[in-house]
Design an enzyme around this catalytic site. Structure first.
Site, PDB file in Angstrom:
ATOM      1  N   GLY A 205       0.873  -0.965   0.002  1.00  0.00           N
ATOM      2  CA  GLY A 205       0.063  -0.141  -0.074  1.00  0.00           C
ATOM      3  C   GLY A 205       0.986   1.066   0.074  1.00  0.00           C
ATOM      4  CB  CYS A 206       4.124   2.058   0.889  1.00  0.00           C
ATOM      5  SG  CYS A 206       4.067   3.161   2.239  1.00  0.00           S
ATOM      6  CB  ILE A 207       2.988   3.334  -4.692  1.00  0.00           C
ATOM      7  CG1 ILE A 207       1.769   2.651  -4.488  1.00  0.00           C
ATOM      8  CG2 ILE A 207       3.513   3.397  -6.142  1.00  0.00           C
ATOM      9  CD1 ILE A 207       0.686   2.918  -5.507  1.00  0.00           C
TER      10      ILE A 207
END
Lengths: 129, 110, 103
Positions: free
Chosen positions: B108-110
């Site tokens: 969920g962290c790009i």
């Protein structure tokens, strides 16, 4: 990027992810789960549907030790932390495989195709894999 | 990149996340923290250990919002908030603490 | 030496590999279900009859590690299907003259 998440999104859309594949035999199930978690981390309105062989992703007691792959069935348990609370499993798909809601790793809403089509019709974006 | 820890070479990606989670140990965590300019205290270890337990149970490194929520649930609201966690890990509690914990980049962290 | 070992690695719900194999394979052949093909072994599934009615024609096997991975270790499988491990897989290949993968 983390700071951005704190401030919240400007637009919230209704995203539905339709899982139709069994786990492990192909990469679709794992990839879809990752996409769901990413979308949810951006505060979108996410719902997840398990249909056809997709219901097999949620089968309890998966043990991947001997096939040397990551047992990602445990990750579905984190969906709740990601505020993904709308999880539907199609009744017909479950029954065709001789499974019941008790066989699944997380609590879900078992839904008949007749009702599922209405939920599907309310979405802004539907992604099937 | 790679870390040299107790005579062993531990491979990591270009951002410093180790590639093989099974090679993690507390000495290595200290080294990674040093590279992140973080001096590990009990409060840091508590979050790092929390993340390792979370990964053990769910097989993912949680995004920051999820980490905050889960910490709040387990360790209470005085620790489960952004201010507390960012003070411990200024460049992002999920990213930095996950790296130190030997986990992949948060989902969920790009 | 048996004639042929058929490998099915696709789910019977979404692909026709098992149906085609059952239609075409010569009686006396062996059929080994692997990967997503193991779902064909579910006793309580709608399609179980496809295999249970052909027990006299074929020897059916299913790969244990793939069964366990999919959480089916505790789920009833069709009676008469033999569960094999990777060594058993190798033995089956060695015991048959020809192996056919239904991709």
């Amino acid at each position: 990027m983390e700071e951005w998440e704190e401030s919240g999104p400007e637009v919230v859309k209704r995203f539905m992810y339709v899982n139709r594949r069994a786990p492990y035999g192909t990469i679709y199930a794992l990839e879809c789960l990752e996409v769901v978690l990413i979308a949810a981390a951006f505060d979108q309105d996410v719902s997840v549907v398990f249909l056809d062989d997709g219901v097999c992703q949620l089968k309890k007691n998966q043990d991947t030790t001997a096939i040397g792959m990551k047992n990602f069935s445990r990750t579905y348990g984190a969906l709740d932390d990601y505020d993904v609370e709308k999880i539907y499993v199609e009744k017909e798909s479950l029954e065709a495989r001789g499974l019941t809601a008790d066989d699944l790793v997380i609590p879900v809403e078992v839904i008949a195709a007749d009702d599922l089509r209405d939920v599907m019709a309310q979405q802004d974006v539907v992604i099937s894999s | 990149m790679a870390y040299e820890c107790n005579g062993a070479t531990i491979e990591a990606d270009e951002e410093g996340y180790i590639l093989d989670i099974s090679l993690w140990n507390t000495d290595l965590a200290g080294l990674i923290a040093e590279a992140e300019n973080i001096e590990m205290g009990d409060d840091h270890w508590e979050v790092v250990n929390f993340l390792r337990n979370y990964y053990d149970e769910y097989q993912i490194a949680p995004a920051v919002r999820v980490l905050t929520k889960a910490v709040k649930r387990s360790l209470g609201p005085e620790k489960g908030n952004s201010k507390y966690l960012y003070e411990l890990f200024p460049y992002g509690p999920a990213k930095q603490a996950c790296k130190i914990a030997g986990l992949p980049k948060p989902t969920g962290c790009i | 030496m048996n004639s042929m070992l058929h490998l099915i690695n696709k789910s019977p719900f979404e692909r026709t590999a098992l149906d085609s194999c059952l239609r075409v394979a010569k009686a006396g052949s062996s059929i080994l279900l692997i990967e997503d093909g193991v779902y064909a072994a579910l006793k309580n599934a709608a399609h179980a009859i496809k295999i249970s009615t052909r027990m006299e024609d074929f020897s059916f096997y299913v790969l244990g590690p793939d069964v366990a991975a999919r959480g089916l270790g505790d789920t009833p499988l069709i009676e008469g299907i033999t569960v094999v491990d990777y060594e058993g897989f190798v033995d089956l290949v060695a015991e048959h003259e020809v192996t056919q993968s239904w991709l």
